[in-house]
Design a protein around this motif. Sequence first.
Motif, PDB file in Angstrom:
ATOM      1  N   ARG A  70       0.828  -1.207   0.000  1.00 18.96           N
ATOM      2  CA  ARG A  70       0.000   0.000   0.000  1.00 18.96           C
ATOM      3  C   ARG A  70       0.868   1.265   0.000  1.00 18.96           C
ATOM      4  O   ARG A  70       0.573   2.223  -0.723  1.00 18.96           O
ATOM      5  CB  ARG A  70      -0.907  -0.010   1.227  1.00 18.96           C
ATOM      6  N   LEU A  71       1.917   1.253   0.761  1.00 19.95           N
ATOM      7  CA  LEU A  71       2.768   2.444   0.878  1.00 19.95           C
ATOM      8  C   LEU A  71       3.746   2.595  -0.269  1.00 19.95           C
ATOM      9  O   LEU A  71       4.080   3.713  -0.669  1.00 19.95           O
ATOM     10  CB  LEU A  71       3.557   2.392   2.204  1.00 19.95           C
ATOM     11  N   PHE A  72       4.212   1.445  -0.807  1.00 27.23           N
ATOM     12  CA  PHE A  72       5.240   1.477  -1.852  1.00 27.23           C
ATOM     13  C   PHE A  72       4.849   0.554  -3.002  1.00 27.23           C
ATOM     14  O   PHE A  72       5.413  -0.535  -3.157  1.00 27.23           O
ATOM     15  CB  PHE A  72       6.592   1.044  -1.281  1.00 27.23           C
ATOM     16  N   PRO A  73       3.874   0.933  -3.807  1.00 28.13           N
ATOM     17  CA  PRO A  73       3.455   0.082  -4.933  1.00 28.13           C
ATOM     18  C   PRO A  73       4.622  -0.184  -5.883  1.00 28.13           C
ATOM     19  O   PRO A  73       5.464   0.686  -6.117  1.00 28.13           O
ATOM     20  CB  PRO A  73       2.362   0.910  -5.622  1.00 28.13           C
ATOM     21  N   ASP A  74       4.688  -1.394  -6.392  1.00 27.89           N
ATOM     22  CA  ASP A  74       5.699  -1.784  -7.387  1.00 27.89           C
ATOM     23  C   ASP A  74       7.125  -1.691  -6.859  1.00 27.89           C
ATOM     24  O   ASP A  74       8.069  -1.493  -7.622  1.00 27.89           O
ATOM     25  CB  ASP A  74       5.568  -0.920  -8.660  1.00 27.89           C
ATOM     26  N   LEU A  75       7.305  -1.860  -5.575  1.00 29.08           N
ATOM     27  CA  LEU A  75       8.641  -1.854  -4.994  1.00 29.08           C
ATOM     28  C   LEU A  75       9.410  -3.094  -5.433  1.00 29.08           C
ATOM     29  O   LEU A  75       8.846  -4.184  -5.525  1.00 29.08           O
ATOM     30  CB  LEU A  75       8.532  -1.825  -3.468  1.00 29.08           C
ATOM     31  N   GLU A  76      10.677  -2.930  -5.740  1.00 30.27           N
ATOM     32  CA  GLU A  76      11.534  -4.049  -6.140  1.00 30.27           C
ATOM     33  C   GLU A  76      11.480  -5.148  -5.081  1.00 30.27           C
ATOM     34  O   GLU A  76      11.431  -4.867  -3.887  1.00 30.27           O
ATOM     35  CB  GLU A  76      12.965  -3.517  -6.328  1.00 30.27           C
ATOM     36  N   PHE A  77      11.502  -6.421  -5.511  1.00 28.98           N
ATOM     37  CA  PHE A  77      11.103  -7.516  -4.622  1.00 28.98           C
ATOM     38  C   PHE A  77      12.009  -7.634  -3.398  1.00 28.98           C
ATOM     39  O   PHE A  77      11.550  -7.970  -2.303  1.00 28.98           O
ATOM     40  CB  PHE A  77      11.057  -8.846  -5.393  1.00 28.98           C
ATOM     41  N   GLY A  78      13.304  -7.389  -3.549  1.00 26.14           N
ATOM     42  CA  GLY A  78      14.200  -7.497  -2.407  1.00 26.14           C
ATOM     43  C   GLY A  78      13.895  -6.467  -1.331  1.00 26.14           C
ATOM     44  O   GLY A  78      13.873  -6.767  -0.133  1.00 26.14           O
ATOM     45  N   ARG A  79      13.618  -5.249  -1.773  1.00 30.84           N
ATOM     46  CA  ARG A  79      13.263  -4.183  -0.833  1.00 30.84           C
ATOM     47  C   ARG A  79      11.884  -4.457  -0.217  1.00 30.84           C
ATOM     48  O   ARG A  79      11.655  -4.189   0.963  1.00 30.84           O
ATOM     49  CB  ARG A  79      13.262  -2.830  -1.535  1.00 30.84           C
ATOM     50  N   ARG A  80      10.979  -4.972  -1.046  1.00 31.72           N
ATOM     51  CA  ARG A  80       9.641  -5.299  -0.547  1.00 31.72           C
ATOM     52  C   ARG A  80       9.723  -6.331   0.571  1.00 31.72           C
ATOM     53  O   ARG A  80       9.090  -6.186   1.629  1.00 31.72           O
ATOM     54  CB  ARG A  80       8.785  -5.830  -1.702  1.00 31.72           C
ATOM     55  N   ARG A  81      10.517  -7.357   0.345  1.00 31.59           N
ATOM     56  CA  ARG A  81      10.677  -8.407   1.349  1.00 31.59           C
ATOM     57  C   ARG A  81      11.278  -7.845   2.637  1.00 31.59           C
ATOM     58  O   ARG A  81      10.813  -8.131   3.738  1.00 31.59           O
ATOM     59  CB  ARG A  81      11.569  -9.507   0.775  1.00 31.59           C
ATOM     60  N   HIS A  82      12.318  -7.055   2.500  1.00 29.39           N
ATOM     61  CA  HIS A  82      12.973  -6.486   3.682  1.00 29.39           C
ATOM     62  C   HIS A  82      12.027  -5.571   4.455  1.00 29.39           C
ATOM     63  O   HIS A  82      11.956  -5.648   5.689  1.00 29.39           O
ATOM     64  CB  HIS A  82      14.224  -5.716   3.269  1.00 29.39           C
ATOM     65  N   GLU A  83      11.302  -4.724   3.736  1.00 31.39           N
ATOM     66  CA  GLU A  83      10.375  -3.801   4.398  1.00 31.39           C
ATOM     67  C   GLU A  83       9.276  -4.561   5.137  1.00 31.39           C
ATOM     68  O   GLU A  83       8.854  -4.171   6.231  1.00 31.39           O
ATOM     69  CB  GLU A  83       9.753  -2.844   3.376  1.00 31.39           C
ATOM     70  N   ALA A  84       8.820  -5.665   4.544  1.00 31.57           N
ATOM     71  CA  ALA A  84       7.765  -6.449   5.193  1.00 31.57           C
ATOM     72  C   ALA A  84       8.292  -7.126   6.454  1.00 31.57           C
ATOM     73  O   ALA A  84       7.668  -7.049   7.519  1.00 31.57           O
ATOM     74  CB  ALA A  84       7.213  -7.487   4.227  1.00 31.57           C
ATOM     75  N   LEU A  85       9.455  -7.773   6.356  1.00 34.67           N
ATOM     76  CA  LEU A  85       9.958  -8.527   7.498  1.00 34.67           C
ATOM     77  C   LEU A  85      10.432  -7.625   8.631  1.00 34.67           C
ATOM     78  O   LEU A  85      10.369  -8.012   9.803  1.00 34.67           O
ATOM     79  CB  LEU A  85      11.066  -9.481   7.056  1.00 34.67           C
ATOM     80  N   ARG A  86      10.887  -6.427   8.302  1.00 37.20           N
ATOM     81  CA  ARG A  86      11.248  -5.519   9.400  1.00 37.20           C
ATOM     82  C   ARG A  86      10.000  -5.070  10.164  1.00 37.20           C
ATOM     83  O   ARG A  86      10.052  -4.803  11.367  1.00 37.20           O
ATOM     84  CB  ARG A  86      12.047  -4.318   8.889  1.00 37.20           C
ATOM     85  N   ARG A  87       8.866  -5.029   9.474  1.00 38.74           N
ATOM     86  CA  ARG A  87       7.609  -4.725  10.160  1.00 38.74           C
ATOM     87  C   ARG A  87       7.170  -5.888  11.048  1.00 38.74           C
ATOM     88  O   ARG A  87       6.618  -5.676  12.133  1.00 38.74           O
ATOM     89  CB  ARG A  87       6.517  -4.381   9.134  1.00 38.74           C
ATOM     90  N   VAL A  88       7.413  -7.105  10.595  1.00 33.57           N
ATOM     91  CA  VAL A  88       7.131  -8.269  11.434  1.00 33.57           C
ATOM     92  C   VAL A  88       7.963  -8.192  12.712  1.00 33.57           C
ATOM     93  O   VAL A  88       7.460  -8.417  13.819  1.00 33.57           O
ATOM     94  CB  VAL A  88       7.438  -9.574  10.664  1.00 33.57           C
ATOM     95  N   PHE A  89       9.228  -7.850  12.557  1.00 36.15           N
ATOM     96  CA  PHE A  89      10.116  -7.657  13.705  1.00 36.15           C
ATOM     97  C   PHE A  89       9.510  -6.643  14.674  1.00 36.15           C
ATOM     98  O   PHE A  89       9.440  -6.861  15.894  1.00 36.15           O
ATOM     99  CB  PHE A  89      11.460  -7.120  13.185  1.00 36.15           C
ATOM    100  N   GLY A  90       9.082  -5.510  14.120  1.00 29.91           N
ATOM    101  CA  GLY A  90       8.541  -4.438  14.947  1.00 29.91           C
ATOM    102  C   GLY A  90       7.292  -4.844  15.708  1.00 29.91           C
ATOM    103  O   GLY A  90       7.101  -4.460  16.869  1.00 29.91           O
TER     104      GLY A  90
END
Length: 378
Positions: free
Chosen positions: A231-251
Amino acid sequence: MRAAYASDPGASRGRLVTEEDSNFRSCFQRDRDRIIHSGAFRRLKHKTQVFVEHEGDNYRTRLTHSIEVAQVARTIAGALGLNGELTEAVALAHDLGHTPFGHTGEDALHALMAPYGGFDHNAQAIRIVTRLEQHYARFDGCNLTWETLEGIAKHNGPVVGDLPWALAEYNEIHDLELHTHASAEAQVAALSDDIAYNNHDLMDGLRAGLFSDDEVAELPIVGAAYAEVDRLFPDLEFGRRRHEALRRVFGVMVSDVIDVSRALLAGSGAGSVEEIRHHGAPVIAFSDGLWADLKEIRAFLFGHMYRAPRVMEEREKVTGVVMDLFPLYLDQPDLMPTRWQKAVAQVPDDTTLARLVSDYIAGMTDRFALQEHHRLFG
């Protein structure tokens, strides 16, 4: 501001061998520094979590895992008004007793040691920091404070029933009050371990191609994190998308522990670390809802990662390495290095010999164990 139930270095129960205080560091900071400078801590660099050391440099090792656990633990301790130095010391030391090849190596060594008292990595960590590190003039081990030893021994909760022999042996000379809970700092280290491995096993499994981003996006917590990133970063490159998602899981996990533990600590009425020890229940915890979500994530990882055919094939190979080395050294201890041969010359019985062989193999890195197996067996 430090809470009343936080561990106070000025009120430490001290060390088995009395030492002068440092002019510059608290006793818990010295413990942390001694752990970092130990040989066992350095060897964690080449001991793995799930994948074997030679499978790639991008996967977590016991060393990087321990550093991640310490970082999470220090954050939580700070938010709860606890002693960050003690928390960090326990977090950095919690995996010192692990064998090569992760839990696979531990399972093999435990089976081999069954006639001699078994093998337990938490108890082995105590053995390392109280005996096997041999660098100081006045004592074996690192001569850590009672509070740090307590945290290493029982960060997962009271140790009752039949004690692992290595822990029982040390507890005879230095009572760690194993029937009580550990300090809040040690409890933080334990949950920080859960947070770190849940997160990084997802990352390592994705990197290894054992499952896909679409599959993990079906999991609780993880799916919501991917959805927010999209929602925040449409079409984000997959590596960055994965990192951004998992850091939120951490949080999410860290925030949950802080919120729940604040309430538990307040509800405990504890005004000292001793009251935390005798509270009768943990004061650091996940919420029931998040704990249920984490169990679902762990079940996914168990089926898709820990029991994946590729991982199981490698587990079988490395189990064979440990199964070959142990009886060979038991029968021919002169194949071990000089320091270990000298120790063997003083052993009174077969059980003591087996425990020395176990110490030697448990201290190996993945790389060294494989090299030794190749050298001795071809």
